[in-house]
Design an enzyme around this catalytic site. Structure first.
Site, PDB file in Angstrom:
ATOM      1  N   SER A 145       0.828  -3.578  -6.366  1.00 46.00           N
ATOM      2  CA  SER A 145       2.114  -3.554  -5.680  1.00 46.00           C
ATOM      3  C   SER A 145       2.238  -4.746  -4.733  1.00 46.00           C
ATOM      4  O   SER A 145       2.217  -5.886  -5.184  1.00 46.00           O
ATOM      5  CB  SER A 145       2.289  -2.210  -4.965  1.00 46.00           C
ATOM      6  OG  SER A 145       3.620  -2.018  -4.550  1.00 46.00           O
ATOM      7  N   ASP A 221       7.195   4.270 -13.262  1.00 45.83           N
ATOM      8  CA  ASP A 221       7.072   3.842 -11.868  1.00 45.83           C
ATOM      9  C   ASP A 221       8.452   3.936 -11.206  1.00 45.83           C
ATOM     10  O   ASP A 221       9.404   3.319 -11.676  1.00 45.83           O
ATOM     11  CB  ASP A 221       6.564   2.398 -11.821  1.00 45.83           C
ATOM     12  CG  ASP A 221       6.153   1.948 -10.439  1.00 45.83           C
ATOM     13  OD1 ASP A 221       6.915   2.214  -9.485  1.00 45.83           O
ATOM     14  OD2 ASP A 221       5.089   1.313 -10.307  1.00 45.83           O
ATOM     15  N   HIS A 254       3.303   4.796 -10.138  1.00 42.45           N
ATOM     16  CA  HIS A 254       2.869   3.760  -9.190  1.00 42.45           C
ATOM     17  C   HIS A 254       1.560   4.128  -8.486  1.00 42.45           C
ATOM     18  O   HIS A 254       1.096   3.384  -7.642  1.00 42.45           O
ATOM     19  CB  HIS A 254       3.972   3.581  -8.142  1.00 42.45           C
ATOM     20  CG  HIS A 254       3.920   2.278  -7.390  1.00 42.45           C
ATOM     21  ND1 HIS A 254       4.277   1.065  -7.950  1.00 42.45           N
ATOM     22  CD2 HIS A 254       3.561   1.989  -6.102  1.00 42.45           C
ATOM     23  CE1 HIS A 254       4.148   0.096  -7.052  1.00 42.45           C
ATOM     24  NE2 HIS A 254       3.720   0.621  -5.930  1.00 42.45           N
TER      25      HIS A 254
END
Length: 276
Positions: A145, A221, A254
């Site tokens: 991320s 995600d 995620h």
């Protein structure tokens, strides 16, 4: 530098250290996984950069990476995601301040006194690692991320330092998405020519060659469309004919469940290039 944790793990040691960073002007923690303590053996190093709200603990306790580092004979270095402490500027929001450095060198008040994570990751931390641990000068870098952004951006800006780059759910176009726009405006100001130096898509457009790159993004995600936009990465890499692989993983999100599912593939990818 002081060791504050040690745990036996897959025939090696999972340690955590604390030291004073002259670049960040505060105490910092970083984790080190050493696959074994064989006499006179030096290992290649993979640096992991974590995402928003994380510290040095999330990856080492959730990703299941140590077994693969032991298998391939690599050291894992996991720094905290930002400067820390009562004297360090912060924000009430999760996506700015402590835990949200975006791995850049801030130039605006009140951030510039401590937020120099780019210099810390590129220079100060590797110098510390290479002076104190049984490692060689072969390095790779990966992250998740915000840390995926950091790994790709740092790796592209310093391609001579890293044999390979990879990322899980990276923010590839921070100049174009809300997370990055908020952070860049706060840390760098409104001059977007300064933003471009920390933007993976811009760096890929400028690069003639890159280290080999591997990117994984989950199709479920929740940040896929608004914050990640992996199609932008795919388009520029194909157009520029960069050395890359992009996997869109059906059904994955995620979380660290996603990371743990494919961390073995990423470490094997880096080990192959570190030892070639």
């Amino acid at each position: 530098m002081e060791r504050i944790e040690r745990h036996a793990c897959f025939g090696g040691w999972q340690d955590v250290y604390q030291h004073y960073s002259t670049v960040l002007n505060c105490d910092m923690k970083f984790a080190v996984y050493l696959p074994s303590t064989s006499a006179n053996k030096q290992y290649p190093v993979i640096y992991w950069l974590s995402g928003l709200t994380c510290n040095e603990q999330n990856f080492i306790t959730k990703a299941g990476a140590q077994q693969f580092a032991a298998e391939h004979g690599v050291v894992l270095i996991v720094p905290d995601t930002s400067p820390r402490g009562e004297q360090v500027a912060d924000d009430e929001a999760y996506d700015l301040g402590q835990g949200a450095s975006f791995y850049l060198n801030a130039i605006r008040e009140p951030w510039h006194h401590h937020y120099k994570m780019y210099d810390y990751i590129v220079s100060e931390l590797p110098n510390l690692i290479e002076a104190n641990f049984p490692v060689n000068d072969k390095r790779a870098i990966f992250g998740h991320s915000m840390g995926g952004h950091g790994a790709l951006m740092i790796g592209l800006r310093n391609s001579e330092r890293y044999c390979s780059l990879s990322a899980f759910a990276p923010i590839v176009a921070p100049s174009q998405v809300p997370w990055g726009q908020k952070a860049f405006a706060a840390y760098l100001g409104e001059d977007k020519s300064l933003w471009s130096r920390y933007d993976t898509i811009n760096l890929l457009n400028e690069a003639q060659t890159t280290p080999p790159m591997l990117v994984d993004v989950g199709t479920d995600d929740p940040f896929y469309q608004e914050q990640l936009q992996p199609e932008l990465f795919d388009e520029v890499c194909q157009r520029k004919r960069h050395d890359f692989t992009l996997h869109l993983r059906e059904g994955y999100d995620h979380s660290y469940y996603f990371i743990a599912s494919f961390i073995g593939e990423h470490i094997a990818f880096h080990a192959r290039h570190l030892k070639s």
